[in-house]
Design an enzyme around this catalytic site. Structure first.
Site, PDB file in Angstrom:
ATOM      1  N   ASN A  65       0.864  -1.181   0.000  1.00 21.85           N
ATOM      2  CA  ASN A  65       0.000   0.000   0.000  1.00 21.85           C
ATOM      3  C   ASN A  65       0.901   1.231   0.000  1.00 21.85           C
ATOM      4  O   ASN A  65       1.562   1.517   0.995  1.00 21.85           O
ATOM      5  CB  ASN A  65      -0.894  -0.039   1.249  1.00 21.85           C
ATOM      6  CG  ASN A  65      -1.773   1.185   1.374  1.00 21.85           C
ATOM      7  OD1 ASN A  65      -1.782   2.047   0.505  1.00 21.85           O
ATOM      8  ND2 ASN A  65      -2.513   1.261   2.477  1.00 21.85           N
ATOM      9  N   LYS A 113       0.060   4.274   0.027  1.00 22.70           N
ATOM     10  CA  LYS A 113      -0.514   5.438   0.726  1.00 22.70           C
ATOM     11  C   LYS A 113      -0.225   6.698  -0.108  1.00 22.70           C
ATOM     12  O   LYS A 113      -0.450   6.668  -1.303  1.00 22.70           O
ATOM     13  CB  LYS A 113       0.022   5.508   2.159  1.00 22.70           C
ATOM     14  CG  LYS A 113      -0.184   4.172   2.893  1.00 22.70           C
ATOM     15  CD  LYS A 113       0.067   4.230   4.353  1.00 22.70           C
ATOM     16  CE  LYS A 113      -0.201   2.861   4.964  1.00 22.70           C
ATOM     17  NZ  LYS A 113      -0.073   2.837   6.410  1.00 22.70           N
ATOM     18  N   HIS A 156      -9.638   0.785   5.051  1.00 24.54           N
ATOM     19  CA  HIS A 156      -8.316   0.991   5.665  1.00 24.54           C
ATOM     20  C   HIS A 156      -8.439   1.937   6.862  1.00 24.54           C
ATOM     21  O   HIS A 156      -9.214   2.893   6.846  1.00 24.54           O
ATOM     22  CB  HIS A 156      -7.336   1.564   4.640  1.00 24.54           C
ATOM     23  CG  HIS A 156      -5.928   1.533   5.151  1.00 24.54           C
ATOM     24  ND1 HIS A 156      -5.425   2.510   5.980  1.00 24.54           N
ATOM     25  CD2 HIS A 156      -4.945   0.616   5.006  1.00 24.54           C
ATOM     26  CE1 HIS A 156      -4.174   2.199   6.289  1.00 24.54           C
ATOM     27  NE2 HIS A 156      -3.860   1.056   5.721  1.00 24.54           N
ATOM     28  N   GLU A 185      -6.689   4.320   7.919  1.00 24.39           N
ATOM     29  CA  GLU A 185      -6.489   5.756   7.682  1.00 24.39           C
ATOM     30  C   GLU A 185      -7.735   6.395   7.083  1.00 24.39           C
ATOM     31  O   GLU A 185      -8.037   7.555   7.343  1.00 24.39           O
ATOM     32  CB  GLU A 185      -5.239   5.980   6.816  1.00 24.39           C
ATOM     33  CG  GLU A 185      -3.980   5.788   7.653  1.00 24.39           C
ATOM     34  CD  GLU A 185      -2.819   5.155   6.928  1.00 24.39           C
ATOM     35  OE1 GLU A 185      -2.796   5.150   5.689  1.00 24.39           O
ATOM     36  OE2 GLU A 185      -1.916   4.630   7.625  1.00 24.39           O
ATOM     37  N   GLU A 206      -5.336  -5.191  10.460  1.00 26.70           N
ATOM     38  CA  GLU A 206      -4.285  -4.203  10.671  1.00 26.70           C
ATOM     39  C   GLU A 206      -4.587  -3.431  11.948  1.00 26.70           C
ATOM     40  O   GLU A 206      -5.371  -2.458  11.914  1.00 26.70           O
ATOM     41  CB  GLU A 206      -4.239  -3.215   9.500  1.00 26.70           C
ATOM     42  CG  GLU A 206      -3.938  -3.830   8.166  1.00 26.70           C
ATOM     43  CD  GLU A 206      -3.368  -2.795   7.192  1.00 26.70           C
ATOM     44  OE1 GLU A 206      -2.249  -3.005   6.730  1.00 26.70           O
ATOM     45  OE2 GLU A 206      -4.028  -1.772   6.939  1.00 26.70           O
ATOM     46  N   GLY A 219       2.499   1.956  10.878  1.00 28.98           N
ATOM     47  CA  GLY A 219       3.452   3.059  10.735  1.00 28.98           C
ATOM     48  C   GLY A 219       4.166   3.426  12.022  1.00 28.98           C
ATOM     49  O   GLY A 219       4.809   4.468  12.103  1.00 28.98           O
ATOM     50  N   SER A 221       3.465  -2.502  10.525  1.00 25.00           N
ATOM     51  CA  SER A 221       4.909  -2.582  10.759  1.00 25.00           C
ATOM     52  C   SER A 221       5.519  -3.925  10.366  1.00 25.00           C
ATOM     53  O   SER A 221       6.427  -4.423  11.035  1.00 25.00           O
ATOM     54  CB  SER A 221       5.236  -2.227  12.217  1.00 25.00           C
ATOM     55  OG  SER A 221       4.862  -0.881  12.478  1.00 25.00           O
TER      56      SER A 221
END
Ligand code: 13P
Length: 236
Positions: free
Chosen positions: A7, A9, A91, A93, A160, A166, A196
């Site tokens: 991904n 991002k 996701h 985010e 996730e 991150g 991670s």
């Protein structure tokens, strides 16, 4: 066979994406690697790439529309231009930074399901939920399946945990196996882990029971590292 997804991002340009995709394609081809590999570039870098069948380009996000007046969004008219038929939905985010609600996510899921897209559907709990224990974590994660057809044939799931994304803090093997086995007991779909994942831990994570592959951000953006990740998991 592991499923390995990158991904991007908000990283890479159109130019660097093209060289990344071509390099990964060559790598898979010349080493006869059959792992299922996905790359999710930014929408400005989508294009038609000539790739081996096991390398697929997907979109990180799109609106539940063919076209229309949704400033800043893209729809299937733009995806069809490049024959993109794979999408990430849910996701963390998009949920936690961009404020997508479960009902918006469910609507998006239904729209792209109807069109037969391969959907990588993400779930995962924030730190305060994790700290309140496994039962609360599972409750939180199960709520993220509200309105989602978990029997959809073109579905891949990705667990996730938000606190692991991150941050450099990977979930422990125990954390991963307890959540994965609980999800797997309810939903018989491939289940990736994300958060991670790095060159140094990807093989160990992908070898865990109930883990079918990895969805990787930071550690996948460097093409040499991503190749190494694919190499390290190709026989799992
Ligand atoms: P990191 O690998 O940077 O933790 O990101 C994981 C992720 O969010 C992939 O979708």
């Amino acid at each position: 066979m592991s499923i390995i997804a990158s991904n991007f991002k908000t990283n890479h340009t159109r130019k660097s994406t093209a060289s990344f995709v071509n390099e990964i394609n060559e790598f898979l081809k010349s080493n006869d690697i059959l792992s299922e590999v996905y790359v999710f570039p930014t929408s400005t870098a989508l294009d038609s790439f000539d790739t081996v069948p096991n390398l697929t380009l997907g979109v990180q996000n799109a609106y539940a529309t063919q076209k229309g007046s949704f400033t800043g969004e893209i729809g299937t008219e733009q995806l069809d231009e490049f024959a993109i038929k794979t999408i990430l939905i849910g996701h963390s985010e998009r949920r936690h930074v961009l404020g997508e609600s479960q009902s918006e996510i469910a609507k998006k899921f239904a729209f792209y399901k109807e069109l037969g897209y391969k959907i990588i559907y993400c779930i995962g709990e924030p730190l305060e939920v994790k700290q309140s224990g496994l039962e609360k974590t599972l409750e939180y994660v199960y709520e993220q399946f509200e309105g989602i057809d978990t029997n959809y044939e073109n579905l891949i799931l990705a667990y996730e945990p938000v606190w692991a994304i991150g941050t450099g803090v990977t979930a422990t093997n125990d954390d991963i196996t307890s959540v994965h086995s609980a999800i797997k007991a309810r939903i018989a779909k491939p289940l990736l882990y994300g958060g991670s994942v790095k060159v140094g831990n990807v093989a160990e994570i992908c070898a865990l029971d109930g883990v079918d592959g990895a969805l990787i951000g930071t550690a996948s953006w460097n093409v040499e590292d991503f190749k190494q990740i694919i190499e390290n998991t190709k026989d799992l």
